[in-house]
Scaffold this motif. Structure first.
Motif, PDB file in Angstrom:
ATOM      1  N   VAL A   1      -2.172   6.993  -2.613  1.00 18.92           N
ATOM      2  CA  VAL A   1      -1.656   7.637  -3.827  1.00 18.92           C
ATOM      3  C   VAL A   1      -1.353   6.651  -4.953  1.00 18.92           C
ATOM      4  CG1 VAL A   1      -0.786   9.665  -2.604  1.00 18.92           C
ATOM      5  CG2 VAL A   1       0.723   7.708  -2.971  1.00 18.92           C
ATOM      6  N   ALA A   2      -1.502   5.355  -4.684  1.00 21.42           N
ATOM      7  CA  ALA A   2      -1.312   4.341  -5.727  1.00 21.42           C
ATOM      8  C   ALA A   2      -2.210   3.158  -5.410  1.00 21.42           C
ATOM      9  CB  ALA A   2       0.142   3.899  -5.805  1.00 21.42           C
TER      10      ALA A   2
ATOM     11  N   ALA B   1       0.855  -1.188   0.000  1.00 19.40           N
ATOM     12  CA  ALA B   1       0.000   0.000   0.000  1.00 19.40           C
ATOM     13  C   ALA B   1       0.888   1.234   0.000  1.00 19.40           C
ATOM     14  CB  ALA B   1      -0.900   0.000   1.226  1.00 19.40           C
ATOM     15  N   VAL B   2       0.470   2.282  -0.730  1.00 18.97           N
ATOM     16  CA  VAL B   2       1.273   3.494  -0.866  1.00 18.97           C
ATOM     17  C   VAL B   2       0.414   4.702  -0.504  1.00 18.97           C
ATOM     18  CG1 VAL B   2       2.787   4.818  -2.386  1.00 18.97           C
ATOM     19  CG2 VAL B   2       2.459   2.371  -2.795  1.00 18.97           C
ATOM     20  N   THR B   3       0.903   5.502   0.461  1.00 16.28           N
ATOM     21  CA  THR B   3       0.123   6.641   0.944  1.00 16.28           C
ATOM     22  C   THR B   3       0.987   7.868   1.161  1.00 16.28           C
ATOM     23  OG1 THR B   3       0.434   5.987   3.258  1.00 16.28           O
ATOM     24  CG2 THR B   3      -1.552   5.170   2.159  1.00 16.28           C
ATOM     25  N   GLN B   4       0.315   9.027   1.237  1.00 13.73           N
ATOM     26  CA  GLN B   4       0.885  10.238   1.817  1.00 13.73           C
ATOM     27  C   GLN B   4      -0.105  10.635   2.896  1.00 13.73           C
ATOM     28  OE1 GLN B   4       2.763  14.567   1.046  1.00 13.73           O
ATOM     29  NE2 GLN B   4       1.142  14.104  -0.345  1.00 13.73           N
TER      30      GLN B   4
ATOM     31  N   SER C   1      -4.096  16.707  -4.762  1.00 17.59           N
ATOM     32  CA  SER C   1      -2.963  17.361  -4.098  1.00 17.59           C
ATOM     33  C   SER C   1      -2.146  16.392  -3.249  1.00 17.59           C
ATOM     34  CB  SER C   1      -3.445  18.540  -3.255  1.00 17.59           C
ATOM     35  OG  SER C   1      -4.285  18.088  -2.216  1.00 17.59           O
ATOM     36  N   ALA C   2      -2.684  15.210  -2.935  1.00 15.36           N
ATOM     37  CA  ALA C   2      -1.909  14.217  -2.182  1.00 15.36           C
ATOM     38  C   ALA C   2      -0.727  13.698  -2.996  1.00 15.36           C
ATOM     39  CB  ALA C   2      -2.801  13.053  -1.748  1.00 15.36           C
ATOM     40  N   LEU C   3      -0.751  13.937  -4.306  1.00 17.55           N
ATOM     41  CA  LEU C   3       0.361  13.518  -5.159  1.00 17.55           C
ATOM     42  C   LEU C   3       1.499  14.527  -5.150  1.00 17.55           C
ATOM     43  CD1 LEU C   3      -1.581  12.168  -8.271  1.00 17.55           C
ATOM     44  CD2 LEU C   3      -0.542  10.848  -6.417  1.00 17.55           C
TER      45      LEU C   3
END
Length: 127
Positions: A63-64, A55-58, A92-94
């Motif tokens: 974000v993915a 899992a990929v986050t900000q 905007s999280a990117l």
């Protein structure tokens, strides 16, 4: 003629456990996450009993698209890259400042081993 500024950051993962990894681009200004690529250096087959889900986050924003190594077509082969799908709806999280953390959580099931480079490409959007 202007030149698009970009930066690529990579991390090395060699684990047989669940792991959390953070990446920062470290450049001044805001950079947009453009791509995430896994480059394995060992195979990991499609096996629901021995797998990783990445899992990929900000912050709290995904974000993915989650990457499950047991899903059809998601087996990892040494020296064969696999692109993760960056979620364009993340908005905007990117966008990442110098110290904003792109977080990867690789959750293990069974006896799987995850051995890969994670390569992230960013392009500058603001000073």
């Amino acid at each position: 003629m202007s030149v698009q500024e970009s930066v690529t950051v990579s991390a090395f993962v060699d684990t047989s456990a669940t792991v959390t990894l953070g990446i920062c681009h470290g450049q001044s200004g805001e950079y947009k996450l453009e791509s995430i690529t896994l480059v394995p250096f060992a195979a990991l087959s499609e096996d629901s009993g021995n797998k990783y889900v990445i899992a990929v986050t900000q912050g709290s924003d995904t974000v993915a698209t989650s990457y499950d190594t047991s899903s059809s077509g998601n087996a990892l082969t040494a020296a064969t890259s696999k692109a993760l799908t960056v979620t364009s709806s993340a908005g905007s999280a990117l966008e990442f400042g110098a110290t904003d953390v792109l977080k990867f959580v690789a959750t293990k099931t069974g006896t799987a081993n995850l051995k890969c480079h994670i390569v992230c490409a960013f392009s500058k959007v603001r000073v």
